[in-house]
Design a protein around this motif. Sequence first.
Motif, PDB file in Angstrom:
ATOM      1  N   ARG A 132     108.783  64.795  -2.346  1.00  0.00           N
ATOM      2  CA  ARG A 132     109.760  65.360  -3.255  1.00  0.00           C
ATOM      3  C   ARG A 132     109.804  64.504  -4.513  1.00  0.00           C
ATOM      4  O   ARG A 132     109.938  63.278  -4.448  1.00  0.00           O
ATOM      5  CB  ARG A 132     111.133  65.419  -2.589  1.00  0.00           C
ATOM      6  N   MET A 133     109.691  65.141  -5.663  1.00  0.00           N
ATOM      7  CA  MET A 133     109.566  64.414  -6.910  1.00  0.00           C
ATOM      8  C   MET A 133     110.617  64.858  -7.923  1.00  0.00           C
ATOM      9  O   MET A 133     111.044  66.013  -7.945  1.00  0.00           O
ATOM     10  CB  MET A 133     108.165  64.605  -7.506  1.00  0.00           C
ATOM     11  N   PHE A 134     110.998  63.924  -8.749  1.00  0.00           N
ATOM     12  CA  PHE A 134     111.970  64.172  -9.796  1.00  0.00           C
ATOM     13  C   PHE A 134     111.413  65.134 -10.831  1.00  0.00           C
ATOM     14  O   PHE A 134     110.244  65.048 -11.218  1.00  0.00           O
ATOM     15  CB  PHE A 134     112.340  62.847 -10.459  1.00  0.00           C
ATOM     16  N   VAL A 135     112.261  66.036 -11.306  1.00  0.00           N
ATOM     17  CA  VAL A 135     111.887  66.978 -12.356  1.00  0.00           C
ATOM     18  C   VAL A 135     112.694  66.733 -13.622  1.00  0.00           C
ATOM     19  O   VAL A 135     112.137  66.536 -14.705  1.00  0.00           O
ATOM     20  CB  VAL A 135     112.065  68.433 -11.889  1.00  0.00           C
ATOM     21  N   SER A 153     131.156  67.921 -13.375  1.00  0.00           N
ATOM     22  CA  SER A 153     131.471  66.960 -14.422  1.00  0.00           C
ATOM     23  C   SER A 153     131.665  65.549 -13.866  1.00  0.00           C
ATOM     24  O   SER A 153     131.620  64.580 -14.622  1.00  0.00           O
ATOM     25  CB  SER A 153     132.717  67.392 -15.205  1.00  0.00           C
ATOM     26  N   ASP A 154     131.858  65.443 -12.559  1.00  0.00           N
ATOM     27  CA  ASP A 154     132.014  64.149 -11.910  1.00  0.00           C
ATOM     28  C   ASP A 154     130.687  63.572 -11.422  1.00  0.00           C
ATOM     29  O   ASP A 154     130.674  62.491 -10.835  1.00  0.00           O
ATOM     30  CB  ASP A 154     132.961  64.260 -10.714  1.00  0.00           C
ATOM     31  N   TYR A 155     129.598  64.292 -11.648  1.00  0.00           N
ATOM     32  CA  TYR A 155     128.317  63.915 -11.074  1.00  0.00           C
ATOM     33  C   TYR A 155     127.205  63.912 -12.112  1.00  0.00           C
ATOM     34  O   TYR A 155     127.202  64.716 -13.053  1.00  0.00           O
ATOM     35  CB  TYR A 155     127.908  64.894  -9.960  1.00  0.00           C
ATOM     36  N   ASP A 156     126.246  63.019 -11.908  1.00  0.00           N
ATOM     37  CA  ASP A 156     124.937  63.198 -12.504  1.00  0.00           C
ATOM     38  C   ASP A 156     124.224  64.265 -11.685  1.00  0.00           C
ATOM     39  O   ASP A 156     124.257  64.244 -10.451  1.00  0.00           O
ATOM     40  CB  ASP A 156     124.127  61.909 -12.468  1.00  0.00           C
ATOM     41  N   MET A 157     123.576  65.193 -12.365  1.00  0.00           N
ATOM     42  CA  MET A 157     122.906  66.289 -11.690  1.00  0.00           C
ATOM     43  C   MET A 157     121.418  66.245 -11.995  1.00  0.00           C
ATOM     44  O   MET A 157     121.007  65.837 -13.084  1.00  0.00           O
ATOM     45  CB  MET A 157     123.483  67.635 -12.139  1.00  0.00           C
ATOM     46  N   ALA A 158     120.628  66.698 -11.044  1.00  0.00           N
ATOM     47  CA  ALA A 158     119.183  66.645 -11.223  1.00  0.00           C
ATOM     48  C   ALA A 158     118.512  67.769 -10.464  1.00  0.00           C
ATOM     49  O   ALA A 158     119.073  68.357  -9.537  1.00  0.00           O
ATOM     50  CB  ALA A 158     118.626  65.295 -10.760  1.00  0.00           C
ATOM     51  N   TRP A 159     117.293  68.032 -10.876  1.00  0.00           N
ATOM     52  CA  TRP A 159     116.395  68.923 -10.157  1.00  0.00           C
ATOM     53  C   TRP A 159     115.197  68.117  -9.661  1.00  0.00           C
ATOM     54  O   TRP A 159     114.640  67.294 -10.393  1.00  0.00           O
ATOM     55  CB  TRP A 159     115.896  70.065 -11.043  1.00  0.00           C
ATOM     56  N   PHE A 160     114.835  68.374  -8.429  1.00  0.00           N
ATOM     57  CA  PHE A 160     113.633  67.833  -7.823  1.00  0.00           C
ATOM     58  C   PHE A 160     112.791  68.990  -7.308  1.00  0.00           C
ATOM     59  O   PHE A 160     113.283  70.100  -7.162  1.00  0.00           O
ATOM     60  CB  PHE A 160     113.976  66.892  -6.660  1.00  0.00           C
ATOM     61  N   ARG A 161     111.535  68.716  -7.024  1.00  0.00           N
ATOM     62  CA  ARG A 161     110.692  69.742  -6.434  1.00  0.00           C
ATOM     63  C   ARG A 161     109.757  69.118  -5.421  1.00  0.00           C
ATOM     64  O   ARG A 161     109.404  67.949  -5.511  1.00  0.00           O
ATOM     65  CB  ARG A 161     109.906  70.509  -7.501  1.00  0.00           C
ATOM     66  N   GLN A 162     109.361  69.927  -4.468  1.00  0.00           N
ATOM     67  CA  GLN A 162     108.477  69.468  -3.419  1.00  0.00           C
ATOM     68  C   GLN A 162     107.481  70.560  -3.078  1.00  0.00           C
ATOM     69  O   GLN A 162     107.862  71.658  -2.666  1.00  0.00           O
ATOM     70  CB  GLN A 162     109.272  69.073  -2.169  1.00  0.00           C
TER      71      GLN A 162
END
Length: 118
Positions: free
Chosen positions: A45-48, A30-39
């Motif tokens: 490595r690219m944003f998903v 809850s204190d973070y922006d969260m993301a998934w990337f893939r390579q």
Amino acid sequence: QVQLVESGGGLVQAGGSLRLSCAASGGTISDYDMAWFRQAPGKERMFVASTWRILRTSYADSVKGRFTISRDNPKNTVYLQMSSLKPDDTAVYYCAARNRDSSNYTYWGQGTQVTVTS
């Protein structure tokens, strides 16, 4: 320092579905922006997809309509639901976290392999 551990990857046929999980420890998502990337091999490595602290979501155009990012704050876990998978989705998928003091995703998981066969 928050630790992120991905799971749920595997081998699936094109058109199938997988749900990836990212379990966090040492910090609350809850204190973070969260993301998934893939390579993919030989590629950057690219944003998903991402889910911000305010719950805004964002998706790469290549996955929009097929992937859904979500978070379960009580479980301190972020998910990536992937549907209608394509061979081009084959990659190592990484979970990442960005705190309010940075514009970069500073914390990364070890990655989980997703392989989609044609």
